[in-house]
Design an enzyme around this catalytic site. Structure first.
Site, PDB file in Angstrom:
ATOM      1  N   GLU A 181      31.839  33.023  32.175  1.00 19.96           N
ATOM      2  CA  GLU A 181      33.167  32.402  32.422  1.00 19.96           C
ATOM      3  C   GLU A 181      33.627  31.442  31.757  1.00 19.96           C
ATOM      4  O   GLU A 181      34.494  31.157  31.290  1.00 19.96           O
ATOM      5  CB  GLU A 181      32.919  31.971  34.056  1.00 19.96           C
ATOM      6  CG  GLU A 181      32.713  32.898  34.976  1.00 19.96           C
ATOM      7  CD  GLU A 181      33.700  33.819  35.790  1.00 19.96           C
ATOM      8  OE1 GLU A 181      34.945  33.578  35.031  1.00 19.96           O
ATOM      9  OE2 GLU A 181      33.521  34.516  36.612  1.00 19.96           O
ATOM     10  N   ARG A 237      48.302  31.284  35.495  1.00 18.64           N
ATOM     11  CA  ARG A 237      46.756  31.194  36.409  1.00 18.64           C
ATOM     12  C   ARG A 237      46.206  32.655  36.458  1.00 18.64           C
ATOM     13  O   ARG A 237      44.886  32.723  36.314  1.00 18.64           O
ATOM     14  CB  ARG A 237      47.216  30.766  37.769  1.00 18.64           C
ATOM     15  CG  ARG A 237      45.709  30.245  38.378  1.00 18.64           C
ATOM     16  CD  ARG A 237      45.920  29.237  39.570  1.00 18.64           C
ATOM     17  NE  ARG A 237      44.851  29.249  40.146  1.00 18.64           N
ATOM     18  CZ  ARG A 237      44.443  28.156  41.041  1.00 18.64           C
ATOM     19  NH1 ARG A 237      45.391  27.169  41.542  1.00 18.64           N
ATOM     20  NH2 ARG A 237      43.469  28.137  41.540  1.00 18.64           N
ATOM     21  N   ASN A 241      42.175  35.464  34.620  1.00 22.54           N
ATOM     22  CA  ASN A 241      41.531  36.824  35.156  1.00 22.54           C
ATOM     23  C   ASN A 241      40.978  37.844  33.954  1.00 22.54           C
ATOM     24  O   ASN A 241      40.803  38.753  34.043  1.00 22.54           O
ATOM     25  CB  ASN A 241      42.597  37.718  35.925  1.00 22.54           C
ATOM     26  CG  ASN A 241      42.041  38.308  37.110  1.00 22.54           C
ATOM     27  OD1 ASN A 241      41.221  38.093  37.719  1.00 22.54           O
ATOM     28  ND2 ASN A 241      42.627  39.604  37.476  1.00 22.54           N
ATOM     29  N   HIS A 244      38.393  40.207  34.170  1.00 17.80           N
ATOM     30  CA  HIS A 244      37.986  40.455  35.388  1.00 17.80           C
ATOM     31  C   HIS A 244      38.421  41.837  35.893  1.00 17.80           C
ATOM     32  O   HIS A 244      37.836  42.326  36.861  1.00 17.80           O
ATOM     33  CB  HIS A 244      38.625  39.352  36.167  1.00 17.80           C
ATOM     34  CG  HIS A 244      37.863  37.966  36.304  1.00 17.80           C
ATOM     35  ND1 HIS A 244      37.413  37.526  35.077  1.00 17.80           N
ATOM     36  CD2 HIS A 244      36.870  37.668  37.351  1.00 17.80           C
ATOM     37  CE1 HIS A 244      36.824  36.616  35.487  1.00 17.80           C
ATOM     38  NE2 HIS A 244      36.441  36.482  36.730  1.00 17.80           N
TER      39      HIS A 244
END
Ligand SMILES: NC(=O)c1ccc[n+]([C@@H]2O[C@H](COP(=O)([O-])OP(=O)(O)OC[C@H]3O[C@@H](n4cnc5c(N)ncnc54)[C@H](O)[C@@H]3O)[C@@H](O)[C@H]2O)c1
Ligand SMILES: [Zn+2]
Length: 362
Positions: A181, A237, A241, A244
């Site tokens: 991450e 935002r 992701n 993901h």
């Protein structure tokens, strides 16, 4: 120690990141609360509770324990925690401290934001993921059945205290998995953080050093910057992701028991970089640099045996798919990623296949 400022709709708050961050609690006006509760996991609190109380000078907070694991992010658990709060006398002027990883943080934030229509809370993140991502930004949630984060709120914490000392006790695999991450943040943010991550990638261990603290604080800054521009999840935002859509499909295809979440994101980053090349958005050199970084972090559980046809069916169930659409996050270069809504499914499957093949050659 860095103090990062987050602007939220109703108030601003600080993310304090680095060694001795817990002591920043002393300057928080905690005496104005009627009572203080700690939501945490028993073994975590046994290991770190005394250190936290010493550093924060918090005296005898009331403890509430939840079992470790994603299952604790449930409505049933939220109800239990609320009932315990009530039994122990929590009122509207009580403060809740969520001391744990993303699970405790998401659950604690959810309970705090709904208990008696909302009480203040503080995040004390204890995993890499929580320190650079989940504890920042005020998204709270519980899962419902298979659907992750189905019920939740936007409720910023009053303070985030991210001291990397606590990461020492993470099992090595869990520790490393958080750095996928961090790598994701680095791809989003640009060459500075990316180079820093490259320097550290081969020697990440629990219990490390100042360089690591700096890396974590700067990764937290990436999340803070995004939240400051876009607290309520529009496209900016969504960039978080990255990796993901692939990652979630891989997790689901393996029944959530082969990969730690971050490891699935690691594979997802490799796939997203390949997708960038296939779509002619990312040049091969940048792709190689991204892929090399991800691979340097540590070994990833194999994906060789997974059927691309099966994974293909799992993409649209990504919860970020609005009206059936998938928002693919595709890197254009290190420091620039973009949302692409009309990626041909074949291109995504092809990216996965290339990554699977490259594993065979490792
Ligand atoms: N709210 C957001 O914006 C956001 C963003 C990303 C992820 N999340 C959520 O975060 C959750 C994942 O977070 P996570 O990876 O921190 O998982 P987690 O909270 O389950 O922690 C992982 C494991 O580490 C253990 N642990 C925690 N801190 C430890 C420590 N210091 N030493 C030893 N063991 C420790 C926990 O008991 C657990 O077994 C998911 O539910 C995800 O949906 C939320
Ligand atoms: Zn993630």
């Amino acid at each position: 120690m860095r103090r990062l400022k987050v602007k939220s709709r109703d108030f601003d708050y600080q993310v304090v990141a680095g060694r001795a961050a817990w002591s920043a609690f002393q300057r928080f006006p905690y005496r104005s609360y009627s009572s203080i509760f700690i939501l945490t996991e028993r073994s975590l609190w046994r290991r770190w509770g005394a250190n936290f109380l010493k550093a924060s000078r918090l005296i005898a907070p009331q403890e509430i324990f939840v079992p470790s694991g994603e299952n604790s992010k449930s409505i049933r658990m939220a109800e239990q925690v609320a009932a315990t709060l009530l039994k122990k006398g929590a009122d509207r002027r009580s403060l809740l401290i969520a001391f744990g990883g993303g699970v405790v943080g998401d659950l604690g934030g959810f309970v705090a934001s709904t208990y008696m229509r909302g009480i203040d809370y503080i995040q004390v993140p204890t995993t890499v993921v929580a320190q650079v991502d989940s504890a920042i930004g005020g998204k709270t949630a519980v899962n419902v059945g298979e659907m992750k984060n189905l019920i939740g709120t936007f409720a910023p914490p009053r303070l985030v205290l991210a001291d990397p000392v606590v990461l020492k006790s993470l099992p090595p695999r869990a520790f490393l998995s958080g750095f996928y991450e961090v790598a994701k943040h680095a791809v989003i943010s640009g060459p500075n953080l990316f180079s820093l991550m490259e320097e550290s990638a081969g020697r990440l261990r629990p219990g490390l050093n100042g360089a690591l603290d700096d890396l974590l604080a700067r990764a937290a800054q990436v999340k803070v910057d995004i939240v400051n521009h876009d607290e309520h999840e529009a496209d900016l935002r969504r960039l978080l992701n990255l990796g993901h859509t692939f990652g979630h499909a891989l997790e689901e295809a393996t029944g959530y028991n082969r990969f730690l979440h971050g490891e699935a994101v690691g594979w997802g980053l490799l796939c997203a970089a390949q997708l960038g090349v296939i779509l002619k958005m990312l040049n091969a050199k940048e792709e190689e640099r991204i892929s090399a970084l991800v691979r340097r972090i540590g070994p990833l559980p194999s994906i060789r045996d997974l059927s691309p046809a099966k994974i293909r069916k799992l993409f649209p169930r990504d919860k970020k798919a609005v009206a059936g659409q998938i928002h693919w996050v595709v890197p254009e270069k290190i420091g620039k990623v973009r949302i692409v809504r009309d990626v041909p499914m074949d291109a995504a499957v092809e990216a996965l296949r290339i990554v699977q093949e490259s594993e065979a050659h490792d």
